[in-house]
Design a protein around this motif. Structure first.
Motif, PDB file in Angstrom:
ATOM      1  N   ARG A  13       0.808  -1.258   0.153  1.00  0.00           N
ATOM      2  CA  ARG A  13       0.014   0.044   0.171  1.00  0.00           C
ATOM      3  C   ARG A  13       0.875   1.125  -0.011  1.00  0.00           C
ATOM      4  NH1 ARG A  13      -5.168   0.630   0.928  1.00  0.00           N
ATOM      5  NH2 ARG A  13      -5.188  -1.260   1.912  1.00  0.00           N
ATOM      6  N   ASP A  14       1.803   1.282   0.753  1.00  0.00           N
ATOM      7  CA  ASP A  14       2.693   2.497   0.792  1.00  0.00           C
ATOM      8  C   ASP A  14       3.856   2.587   0.112  1.00  0.00           C
ATOM      9  OD1 ASP A  14       0.700   3.678   2.810  1.00  0.00           O
ATOM     10  OD2 ASP A  14       1.644   2.493   4.438  1.00  0.00           O
ATOM     11  N   THR A  15       4.655   1.224  -0.122  1.00  0.00           N
ATOM     12  CA  THR A  15       5.780   1.101  -0.693  1.00  0.00           C
ATOM     13  C   THR A  15       5.688   1.183  -2.216  1.00  0.00           C
ATOM     14  OG1 THR A  15       5.779  -1.294  -0.543  1.00  0.00           O
ATOM     15  CG2 THR A  15       7.018   0.206   1.389  1.00  0.00           C
ATOM     16  N   PHE A  16       4.658   0.677  -2.633  1.00  0.00           N
ATOM     17  CA  PHE A  16       4.419   0.483  -4.255  1.00  0.00           C
ATOM     18  C   PHE A  16       4.427   1.753  -4.793  1.00  0.00           C
ATOM     19  CE2 PHE A  16       2.260   0.110  -8.156  1.00  0.00           C
ATOM     20  CZ  PHE A  16       3.035  -0.886  -8.865  1.00  0.00           C
ATOM     21  N   PRO A  17       3.687   2.758  -4.474  1.00  0.00           N
ATOM     22  CA  PRO A  17       3.637   3.974  -5.177  1.00  0.00           C
ATOM     23  C   PRO A  17       4.891   4.624  -4.907  1.00  0.00           C
ATOM     24  CG  PRO A  17       1.732   3.631  -3.827  1.00  0.00           C
ATOM     25  CD  PRO A  17       2.342   2.589  -3.446  1.00  0.00           C
ATOM     26  N   ALA A  18       5.580   4.648  -3.921  1.00  0.00           N
ATOM     27  CA  ALA A  18       6.848   5.566  -3.639  1.00  0.00           C
ATOM     28  C   ALA A  18       8.158   4.811  -4.264  1.00  0.00           C
ATOM     29  CB  ALA A  18       7.055   5.740  -2.163  1.00  0.00           C
ATOM     30  N   ARG A  19       8.134   3.434  -3.890  1.00  0.00           N
ATOM     31  CA  ARG A  19       9.345   2.700  -4.784  1.00  0.00           C
ATOM     32  C   ARG A  19       9.376   2.081  -6.142  1.00  0.00           C
ATOM     33  NH1 ARG A  19      10.620  -0.122   1.002  1.00  0.00           N
ATOM     34  NH2 ARG A  19      11.085   1.751   2.261  1.00  0.00           N
ATOM     35  N   THR A  20       8.182   1.493  -6.444  1.00  0.00           N
ATOM     36  CA  THR A  20       8.266   0.848  -7.511  1.00  0.00           C
ATOM     37  C   THR A  20       7.285   1.461  -9.038  1.00  0.00           C
ATOM     38  OG1 THR A  20       8.010  -1.222  -6.214  1.00  0.00           O
ATOM     39  CG2 THR A  20       7.396  -1.610  -8.552  1.00  0.00           C
ATOM     40  N   LEU A  21       6.209   2.263  -8.669  1.00  0.00           N
ATOM     41  CA  LEU A  21       5.620   2.939  -9.821  1.00  0.00           C
ATOM     42  C   LEU A  21       6.560   3.831 -10.442  1.00  0.00           C
ATOM     43  CD1 LEU A  21       2.599   3.324 -10.891  1.00  0.00           C
ATOM     44  CD2 LEU A  21       2.244   5.233  -9.164  1.00  0.00           C
ATOM     45  N   HIS A  22       6.424   3.549 -11.991  1.00  0.00           N
ATOM     46  CA  HIS A  22       7.238   4.419 -12.787  1.00  0.00           C
ATOM     47  C   HIS A  22       8.589   3.997 -12.523  1.00  0.00           C
ATOM     48  CE1 HIS A  22       3.480   6.342 -13.920  1.00  0.00           C
ATOM     49  NE2 HIS A  22       3.391   6.723 -12.686  1.00  0.00           N
ATOM     50  N   ARG A  23       9.144   3.421 -11.762  1.00  0.00           N
ATOM     51  CA  ARG A  23      10.742   3.124 -11.576  1.00  0.00           C
ATOM     52  C   ARG A  23      10.995   1.654 -11.896  1.00  0.00           C
ATOM     53  NH1 ARG A  23       8.497   6.008  -7.705  1.00  0.00           N
ATOM     54  NH2 ARG A  23       9.518   7.882  -7.112  1.00  0.00           N
ATOM     55  N   ASP A  24      10.131   0.584 -11.757  1.00  0.00           N
ATOM     56  CA  ASP A  24      10.320  -0.740 -11.944  1.00  0.00           C
ATOM     57  C   ASP A  24       9.275  -1.501 -12.398  1.00  0.00           C
ATOM     58  OD1 ASP A  24      11.976  -3.173 -11.916  1.00  0.00           O
ATOM     59  OD2 ASP A  24      12.331  -2.999  -9.877  1.00  0.00           O
ATOM     60  N   HIS A  25       9.535  -2.710 -12.620  1.00  0.00           N
ATOM     61  CA  HIS A  25       8.193  -3.858 -12.838  1.00  0.00           C
ATOM     62  C   HIS A  25       8.138  -4.574 -11.805  1.00  0.00           C
ATOM     63  CE1 HIS A  25      11.710  -6.105 -14.715  1.00  0.00           C
ATOM     64  NE2 HIS A  25      10.828  -6.915 -14.284  1.00  0.00           N
ATOM     65  N   LEU A  26       6.916  -5.024 -11.499  1.00  0.00           N
ATOM     66  CA  LEU A  26       6.765  -5.917 -10.545  1.00  0.00           C
ATOM     67  C   LEU A  26       5.675  -7.082 -11.005  1.00  0.00           C
ATOM     68  CD1 LEU A  26       6.900  -6.475  -7.383  1.00  0.00           C
ATOM     69  CD2 LEU A  26       4.944  -5.001  -6.984  1.00  0.00           C
ATOM     70  N   HIS A  27       6.142  -8.354 -10.629  1.00  0.00           N
ATOM     71  CA  HIS A  27       5.363  -9.586 -11.264  1.00  0.00           C
ATOM     72  C   HIS A  27       4.970 -10.153  -9.609  1.00  0.00           C
ATOM     73  CE1 HIS A  27       4.749 -13.713 -12.595  1.00  0.00           C
ATOM     74  NE2 HIS A  27       3.744 -13.242 -12.818  1.00  0.00           N
ATOM     75  N   VAL A  28       3.664 -10.189  -9.618  1.00  0.00           N
ATOM     76  CA  VAL A  28       3.278 -10.963  -8.282  1.00  0.00           C
ATOM     77  C   VAL A  28       2.290 -11.932  -8.845  1.00  0.00           C
ATOM     78  CG1 VAL A  28       2.071 -10.414  -6.101  1.00  0.00           C
ATOM     79  CG2 VAL A  28       3.089  -8.658  -7.073  1.00  0.00           C
ATOM     80  N   PRO A  29       2.725 -13.164  -8.773  1.00  0.00           N
ATOM     81  CA  PRO A  29       2.085 -14.423  -9.134  1.00  0.00           C
ATOM     82  C   PRO A  29       0.729 -14.459  -7.941  1.00  0.00           C
ATOM     83  CG  PRO A  29       4.053 -14.849  -9.448  1.00  0.00           C
ATOM     84  CD  PRO A  29       4.205 -13.542  -8.731  1.00  0.00           C
ATOM     85  N   GLY A  30      -0.245 -14.816  -8.493  1.00  0.00           N
ATOM     86  CA  GLY A  30      -1.351 -15.157  -7.392  1.00  0.00           C
ATOM     87  C   GLY A  30      -2.069 -13.712  -6.889  1.00  0.00           C
ATOM     88  N   ALA A  31      -1.718 -12.457  -7.288  1.00  0.00           N
ATOM     89  CA  ALA A  31      -2.044 -11.404  -6.749  1.00  0.00           C
ATOM     90  C   ALA A  31      -3.644 -11.190  -6.959  1.00  0.00           C
ATOM     91  CB  ALA A  31      -1.355 -10.295  -7.426  1.00  0.00           C
ATOM     92  N   ILE A  32      -4.021 -11.796  -7.984  1.00  0.00           N
ATOM     93  CA  ILE A  32      -5.623 -11.923  -8.227  1.00  0.00           C
ATOM     94  C   ILE A  32      -5.907 -13.100  -8.040  1.00  0.00           C
ATOM     95  CG2 ILE A  32      -7.421 -11.283 -10.298  1.00  0.00           C
ATOM     96  CD1 ILE A  32      -5.392  -9.093 -11.448  1.00  0.00           C
ATOM     97  N   GLU A  33      -6.716 -13.350  -7.365  1.00  0.00           N
ATOM     98  CA  GLU A  33      -7.292 -14.883  -6.836  1.00  0.00           C
ATOM     99  C   GLU A  33      -7.691 -15.578  -7.939  1.00  0.00           C
ATOM    100  OE1 GLU A  33      -9.796 -14.550  -3.631  1.00  0.00           O
ATOM    101  OE2 GLU A  33      -8.073 -14.064  -2.166  1.00  0.00           O
ATOM    102  N   SER A  34      -8.471 -14.876  -8.831  1.00  0.00           N
ATOM    103  CA  SER A  34      -9.403 -15.406  -9.852  1.00  0.00           C
ATOM    104  C   SER A  34      -9.288 -14.606 -11.164  1.00  0.00           C
ATOM    105  CB  SER A  34     -10.964 -15.781  -9.522  1.00  0.00           C
ATOM    106  OG  SER A  34     -11.266 -16.619 -10.299  1.00  0.00           O
ATOM    107  N   PRO A  35      -8.511 -14.911 -11.687  1.00  0.00           N
ATOM    108  CA  PRO A  35      -8.275 -13.684 -13.049  1.00  0.00           C
ATOM    109  C   PRO A  35      -9.416 -13.903 -14.130  1.00  0.00           C
ATOM    110  CG  PRO A  35      -6.105 -14.861 -12.596  1.00  0.00           C
ATOM    111  CD  PRO A  35      -7.009 -15.480 -11.757  1.00  0.00           C
ATOM    112  N   ALA A  36     -10.148 -15.154 -14.053  1.00  0.00           N
ATOM    113  CA  ALA A  36     -11.169 -15.542 -15.104  1.00  0.00           C
ATOM    114  C   ALA A  36     -12.288 -14.583 -14.721  1.00  0.00           C
ATOM    115  CB  ALA A  36     -11.742 -16.998 -15.110  1.00  0.00           C
ATOM    116  N   ASP A  37     -12.301 -14.061 -13.419  1.00  0.00           N
ATOM    117  CA  ASP A  37     -13.664 -13.142 -12.743  1.00  0.00           C
ATOM    118  C   ASP A  37     -13.436 -12.047 -13.552  1.00  0.00           C
ATOM    119  OD1 ASP A  37     -14.539 -15.303 -11.245  1.00  0.00           O
ATOM    120  OD2 ASP A  37     -14.001 -14.226  -9.655  1.00  0.00           O
TER     121      ASP A  37
END
Length: 150
Positions: free
Chosen positions: A12-36
């Motif tokens: 919540r706090d680290t992604f916008p400050a450290r990753t957004l527009h700076r790096d890519h982030l792959h988070v397997p399983g971040a979306i429980e049911s992609p088919a939804d």
């Protein structure tokens, strides 16, 4: 799926400050049911109902783009500019042979993705574009992860 869950998974706090527009982030399983959010049935319906030009819908195999003429046909009408219609049987052949499909801006075409993107935009205060990647086989990837944006 809730924005709260996604924000917690991404940081919540680290992604916008450290990753957004700076790096890519792959988070397997971040979306429980992609088919939804998006499924092969939805993809098939979008291909059948929309004019998806080659810049928006592309096929890749072994890291190389497959020319659109191999899975589309030209269409001309007296009242519309020429365009290329996807030929589902040719598209299917390429997918069965291991190609991967990329559909850019899928959030413009499918309301659940649009709603999801809008929630992310509110949290991140940034534009969000949802591109979808689909494959029927486990061959080589259609795209390779990009380097962080300088």
């Amino acid at each position: 799926m809730t924005l709260t869950r996604i924000a917690d998974i991404l940081g919540r706090d680290t992604f916008p400050a450290r990753t957004l527009h700076r790096d890519h982030l792959h988070v397997p399983g971040a979306i429980e049911s992609p088919a939804d959010l998006f499924s092969f049935d939805v993809l098939s319906d979008l291909i059948a109902r929309h004019r998806l030009e080659s810049l928006r819908l592309r096929l890749y195999a072994d890291g190389e783009a497959i020319p659109a003429k191999e899975y589309t046909e030209p269409v001309t009408t007296p009242t519309q500019p020429p365009w290329h219609r996807v030929r589902p049987e040719l598209l299917r052949e390429h997918l069965e042979d291991g190609a991967s499909l990329i559909l850019d801006k899928a959030d413009d075409l499918h309301e659940p993705l649009s709603d999801f993107a809008a929630e992310l935009e509110q949290w991140l205060h940034a534009n969000v574009q949802v591109n979808t990647y689909a494959s029927w086989t486990s061959g080589s990837p259609a795209v390779v992860a990009r380097s962080p944006v300088p």
